[in-house]
Motif scaffolding. Structure first.
Motif, PDB file in Angstrom:
ATOM      1  N   ILE A 134       0.838  -1.204   0.000  1.00 56.62           N
ATOM      2  CA  ILE A 134       0.000   0.000   0.000  1.00 56.62           C
ATOM      3  C   ILE A 134       0.870   1.249   0.000  1.00 56.62           C
ATOM      4  O   ILE A 134       0.634   2.197  -0.767  1.00 56.62           O
ATOM      5  N   ILE A 135       1.906   1.261   0.842  1.00 59.81           N
ATOM      6  CA  ILE A 135       2.811   2.417   0.911  1.00 59.81           C
ATOM      7  C   ILE A 135       3.523   2.611  -0.429  1.00 59.81           C
ATOM      8  O   ILE A 135       3.655   3.736  -0.934  1.00 59.81           O
ATOM      9  N   LYS A 136       3.976   1.513  -1.018  1.00 61.04           N
ATOM     10  CA  LYS A 136       4.677   1.578  -2.315  1.00 61.04           C
ATOM     11  C   LYS A 136       3.800   2.227  -3.374  1.00 61.04           C
ATOM     12  O   LYS A 136       4.231   3.155  -4.084  1.00 61.04           O
ATOM     13  N   HIS A 137       2.565   1.766  -3.501  1.00 64.38           N
ATOM     14  CA  HIS A 137       1.683   2.278  -4.557  1.00 64.38           C
ATOM     15  C   HIS A 137       1.180   3.689  -4.238  1.00 64.38           C
ATOM     16  O   HIS A 137       0.912   4.457  -5.169  1.00 64.38           O
ATOM     17  N   LEU A 138       1.073   4.029  -2.974  1.00 65.49           N
ATOM     18  CA  LEU A 138       0.713   5.402  -2.620  1.00 65.49           C
ATOM     19  C   LEU A 138       1.810   6.368  -3.057  1.00 65.49           C
ATOM     20  O   LEU A 138       1.526   7.430  -3.633  1.00 65.49           O
ATOM     21  N   VAL A 139       3.062   6.014  -2.769  1.00 63.06           N
ATOM     22  CA  VAL A 139       4.194   6.861  -3.177  1.00 63.06           C
ATOM     23  C   VAL A 139       4.252   6.971  -4.700  1.00 63.06           C
ATOM     24  O   VAL A 139       4.456   8.058  -5.257  1.00 63.06           O
ATOM     25  N   SER A 140       4.064   5.844  -5.370  1.00 61.83           N
ATOM     26  CA  SER A 140       4.062   5.839  -6.840  1.00 61.83           C
ATOM     27  C   SER A 140       2.973   6.756  -7.385  1.00 61.83           C
ATOM     28  O   SER A 140       3.197   7.519  -8.338  1.00 61.83           O
ATOM     29  N   THR A 141       1.795   6.694  -6.773  1.00 63.38           N
ATOM     30  CA  THR A 141       0.676   7.539  -7.208  1.00 63.38           C
ATOM     31  C   THR A 141       0.998   9.017  -7.018  1.00 63.38           C
ATOM     32  O   THR A 141       0.707   9.849  -7.892  1.00 63.38           O
ATOM     33  N   ILE A 142       1.616   9.362  -5.892  1.00 63.66           N
ATOM     34  CA  ILE A 142       1.964  10.764  -5.615  1.00 63.66           C
ATOM     35  C   ILE A 142       2.979  11.280  -6.637  1.00 63.66           C
ATOM     36  O   ILE A 142       2.855  12.404  -7.152  1.00 63.66           O
ATOM     37  N   ILE A 143       3.991  10.468  -6.955  1.00 61.58           N
ATOM     38  CA  ILE A 143       5.014  10.869  -7.941  1.00 61.58           C
ATOM     39  C   ILE A 143       4.377  11.111  -9.305  1.00 61.58           C
ATOM     40  O   ILE A 143       4.664  12.111  -9.980  1.00 61.58           O
TER      41      ILE A 143
ATOM     42  N   LEU B  46       4.189  14.652 -11.627  1.00 56.29           N
ATOM     43  CA  LEU B  46       4.593  14.724 -13.037  1.00 56.29           C
ATOM     44  C   LEU B  46       3.433  15.117 -13.943  1.00 56.29           C
ATOM     45  O   LEU B  46       3.598  15.874 -14.915  1.00 56.29           O
ATOM     46  N   PHE B  47       2.261  14.614 -13.609  1.00 61.62           N
ATOM     47  CA  PHE B  47       1.070  14.883 -14.406  1.00 61.62           C
ATOM     48  C   PHE B  47       0.680  16.353 -14.331  1.00 61.62           C
ATOM     49  O   PHE B  47       0.321  16.983 -15.345  1.00 61.62           O
ATOM     50  N   ILE B  48       0.769  16.937 -13.141  1.00 62.74           N
ATOM     51  CA  ILE B  48       0.414  18.350 -12.951  1.00 62.74           C
ATOM     52  C   ILE B  48       1.344  19.239 -13.765  1.00 62.74           C
ATOM     53  O   ILE B  48       0.918  20.226 -14.387  1.00 62.74           O
ATOM     54  N   LYS B  49       2.646  18.896 -13.771  1.00 57.37           N
ATOM     55  CA  LYS B  49       3.607  19.690 -14.546  1.00 57.37           C
ATOM     56  C   LYS B  49       3.338  19.584 -16.043  1.00 57.37           C
ATOM     57  O   LYS B  49       3.544  20.539 -16.792  1.00 57.37           O
ATOM     58  N   ALA B  50       2.880  18.416 -16.473  1.00 58.42           N
ATOM     59  CA  ALA B  50       2.654  18.201 -17.907  1.00 58.42           C
ATOM     60  C   ALA B  50       1.357  18.838 -18.388  1.00 58.42           C
ATOM     61  O   ALA B  50       1.347  19.563 -19.390  1.00 58.42           O
ATOM     62  N   SER B  51       0.255  18.577 -17.695  1.00 61.13           N
ATOM     63  CA  SER B  51      -1.042  19.101 -18.126  1.00 61.13           C
ATOM     64  C   SER B  51      -2.003  19.153 -16.936  1.00 61.13           C
ATOM     65  O   SER B  51      -2.656  18.154 -16.619  1.00 61.13           O
ATOM     66  N   PRO B  52      -2.114  20.302 -16.276  1.00 57.24           N
ATOM     67  CA  PRO B  52      -2.983  20.427 -15.099  1.00 57.24           C
ATOM     68  C   PRO B  52      -4.453  20.137 -15.409  1.00 57.24           C
ATOM     69  O   PRO B  52      -5.155  19.569 -14.583  1.00 57.24           O
ATOM     70  N   ILE B  53      -4.908  20.537 -16.618  1.00 52.01           N
ATOM     71  CA  ILE B  53      -6.324  20.341 -16.955  1.00 52.01           C
ATOM     72  C   ILE B  53      -6.653  18.856 -17.074  1.00 52.01           C
ATOM     73  O   ILE B  53      -7.672  18.385 -16.545  1.00 52.01           O
ATOM     74  N   LEU B  54      -5.777  18.118 -17.771  1.00 56.82           N
ATOM     75  CA  LEU B  54      -5.999  16.680 -17.887  1.00 56.82           C
ATOM     76  C   LEU B  54      -5.923  15.998 -16.522  1.00 56.82           C
ATOM     77  O   LEU B  54      -6.703  15.101 -16.224  1.00 56.82           O
ATOM     78  N   PHE B  55      -4.961  16.463 -15.719  1.00 50.41           N
ATOM     79  CA  PHE B  55      -4.835  15.870 -14.386  1.00 50.41           C
ATOM     80  C   PHE B  55      -6.090  16.115 -13.556  1.00 50.41           C
ATOM     81  O   PHE B  55      -6.559  15.230 -12.842  1.00 50.41           O
ATOM     82  N   LEU B  56      -6.641  17.332 -13.649  1.00 47.00           N
ATOM     83  CA  LEU B  56      -7.855  17.659 -12.914  1.00 47.00           C
ATOM     84  C   LEU B  56      -9.011  16.767 -13.349  1.00 47.00           C
ATOM     85  O   LEU B  56      -9.804  16.296 -12.514  1.00 47.00           O
ATOM     86  N   SER B  57      -9.088  16.511 -14.652  1.00 48.85           N
ATOM     87  CA  SER B  57     -10.160  15.641 -15.159  1.00 48.85           C
ATOM     88  C   SER B  57     -10.020  14.223 -14.611  1.00 48.85           C
ATOM     89  O   SER B  57     -10.994  13.620 -14.151  1.00 48.85           O
ATOM     90  N   ILE B  58      -8.794  13.697 -14.656  1.00 52.51           N
ATOM     91  CA  ILE B  58      -8.551  12.339 -14.153  1.00 52.51           C
ATOM     92  C   ILE B  58      -8.774  12.289 -12.644  1.00 52.51           C
ATOM     93  O   ILE B  58      -9.303  11.304 -12.109  1.00 52.51           O
ATOM     94  N   LEU B  59      -8.380  13.354 -11.956  1.00 55.91           N
ATOM     95  CA  LEU B  59      -8.538  13.389 -10.500  1.00 55.91           C
ATOM     96  C   LEU B  59      -9.999  13.350 -10.098  1.00 55.91           C
ATOM     97  O   LEU B  59     -10.373  12.663  -9.146  1.00 55.91           O
ATOM     98  N   ILE B  60     -10.837  14.088 -10.845  1.00 56.66           N
ATOM     99  CA  ILE B  60     -12.270  14.082 -10.549  1.00 56.66           C
ATOM    100  C   ILE B  60     -12.844  12.676 -10.715  1.00 56.66           C
ATOM    101  O   ILE B  60     -13.615  12.195  -9.869  1.00 56.66           O
ATOM    102  N   LEU B  61     -12.443  12.007 -11.807  1.00 54.64           N
ATOM    103  CA  LEU B  61     -12.894  10.633 -12.016  1.00 54.64           C
ATOM    104  C   LEU B  61     -12.390   9.716 -10.906  1.00 54.64           C
ATOM    105  O   LEU B  61     -13.116   8.847 -10.403  1.00 54.64           O
ATOM    106  N   SER B  62     -11.133   9.933 -10.514  1.00 57.28           N
ATOM    107  CA  SER B  62     -10.540   9.084  -9.477  1.00 57.28           C
ATOM    108  C   SER B  62     -11.201   9.312  -8.124  1.00 57.28           C
ATOM    109  O   SER B  62     -11.398   8.360  -7.348  1.00 57.28           O
TER     110      SER B  62
ATOM    111  N   LEU C   3      -2.667   5.983 -17.777  1.00 55.23           N
ATOM    112  CA  LEU C   3      -2.967   4.579 -17.509  1.00 55.23           C
ATOM    113  C   LEU C   3      -2.279   4.110 -16.232  1.00 55.23           C
ATOM    114  O   LEU C   3      -2.869   3.391 -15.419  1.00 55.23           O
ATOM    115  N   GLU C   4      -1.022   4.559 -16.056  1.00 56.38           N
ATOM    116  CA  GLU C   4      -0.280   4.149 -14.849  1.00 56.38           C
ATOM    117  C   GLU C   4      -0.905   4.757 -13.599  1.00 56.38           C
ATOM    118  O   GLU C   4      -0.956   4.118 -12.537  1.00 56.38           O
ATOM    119  N   LEU C   5      -1.392   6.016 -13.731  1.00 55.51           N
ATOM    120  CA  LEU C   5      -2.040   6.663 -12.590  1.00 55.51           C
ATOM    121  C   LEU C   5      -3.319   5.931 -12.215  1.00 55.51           C
ATOM    122  O   LEU C   5      -3.582   5.676 -11.032  1.00 55.51           O
TER     123      LEU C   5
END
Length: 373
Positions: free
Chosen positions: A137-146, A150-166, A283-285
């Motif tokens: 659980i700790i491993k995948h939580l850290v992976s998710t945070i990383i 990276l996602f926010i730096k690349a495209s905040p709008i896409l990240f926000l969309s995925i975050l809402i779904l998540s 997909l990885e997120l």
């Protein structure tokens, strides 16, 4: 919180190995995510930009990341299994200690199947939770945070969309997680009851045959099995809900990334390499969210076993004076035993008495007796 404190009592005995395992699991996740992010430079600078001068550098970096990932992918399960084995040994040892210190009159009131279920099923579940599931659980939580960073730096709008779904997915998962814990506890209870029925059927076989109670015992077993089967099917339905939630979100996320990301590429705001990386990170997120969800989902169910085992270990039956326990038994004694195979046949034993001290071995060869210490 009480259960987590109880779990920590087993982790602290091997803190160095446990936290080393978590550290290596985190390194494994970082190496994998970093190898994906390097794909952007390969596509944009080398393939699209025709800058082949730096190809060796990026290929070596990707190879190094994959090499670290592969090594840790093999080593980490070994370390986790070692921790798992140690915890299982400690739990089994404490279980035996608890059993030995329990008054015999209390043990006789319980069915043997209950204790068999503790040692063969629930202790294994708890050992895996402590030895492997928490670190995963700790491993995948850290992976998710990383990945999120990276996602926010690349495209905040896409990240926000995925975050809402998540977030919607996590909210649904939280509800199912509570149901999972209740169902898992019910499954363990029904399974224990089924084992008790089996034990009673086996031990009373002679009476069942003599009194022609076969049909009655069959119905009793079937009723107990049906109750257990219904609980297992309920857990299966919850898992189907979980899979449906994950696949639905994955499909929607893929459409959003391809649609909006492709639009940004046509406008020149985003490079093709960045789109490929975002698609992979998306997909990885989602997979990371899914893994964390699955682990938390099963974790909540396994907490029922933690509660059962901790309650058993922490139960301190009142011992009166002269209370007998398994550990207080000093010897097994037989007095005036007479035995023959057939009525009117030769006596094998006649008024035979024997005292067997606990911890000693007694051999009874034909025609004589010999005490072997």
């Amino acid at each position: 919180m009480k259960n987590m404190h109880w779990i920590w009592s087993y982790i602290k005995n091997q803190k160095f190995l446990y936290f080393s395992s978590i550290f290596l699991l985190i390194i494994e996740s970082i190496s994998f995510v970093y190898s994906i992010s390097l794909h952007q430079y390969i596509i944009d600078q080398i393939i699209m930009g025709s800058d082949f001068g730096g190809i060796l550098k990026y290929v070596l970096l990707i190879a190094l990341c994959y090499f670290i990932f592969v090594i840790l992918f093999v080593v980490n399960p070994y370390i986790q299994s070692k921790i798992h084995g140690r915890v299982k040994y400690q739990l089994t040892e404490q279980g035996l200690s608890t059993l030995y210190s329990t008054p015999i009159n209390i043990i006789q009131k319980e069915r043997n199947a209950r204790y068999v279920h503790f040692f063969t099923n629930e202790i294994s579940i708890v050992a895996r939770l402590i030895g492997e599931d928490i670190s995963d659980i700790i491993k995948h939580l850290v992976s998710t945070i990383i990945i999120c960073v990276l996602f926010i730096k690349a495209s905040p709008i896409l990240f926000l969309s995925i975050l809402i779904l998540s977030l919607f997915y996590i909210k649904t998962g939280k509800k199912l997680s509570n149901e999972q814990k209740t169902v898992s506890k019910d499954i363990q209870k029904k399974k224990s009851s089924l084992l008790i029925v089996l034990e009673e059927c086996i031990t009373s076989t002679r009476d069942v045959i003599a009194n022609n109670r076969g049909e009655w015992e069959k119905k009793r077993y079937q009723n107990s099995f049906i109750q257990y089967f219904k609980s297992v099917m309920m857990e299966g339905k919850l898992k189907i809900k979980m899979v449906f939630s994950l696949e639905s979100i994955t499909s929607i996320a893929q459409l959003i990334v391809i649609g909006y990301g492709g639009y940004l590429v046509f406008k020149g705001v985003m490079s093709i390499g960045l789109l490929v990386v975002i698609y992979q990170l998306t997909l990885e997120l989602l997979h990371s969210f899914g893994k964390v969800y699955n682990l938390i989902f099963s974790f909540s169910g396994k907490m029922a076993s933690v509660e059962n085992i901790s309650n058993w270990f922490n139960t301190k039956p009142k011992q009166r004076e002269n209370t007998k326990t398994i550990s207080s038994i000093e010897s097994l004694t037989m007095n005036n035993i007479s035995f023959r195979y057939n009525s009117g046949g030769k006596l094998i034993f006649k008024n035979f008495s024997l005292d067997i001290p606990i911890g000693k071995k007694i051999e009874l060869p034909y025609g004589s007796f010999q005490n072997l210490e």
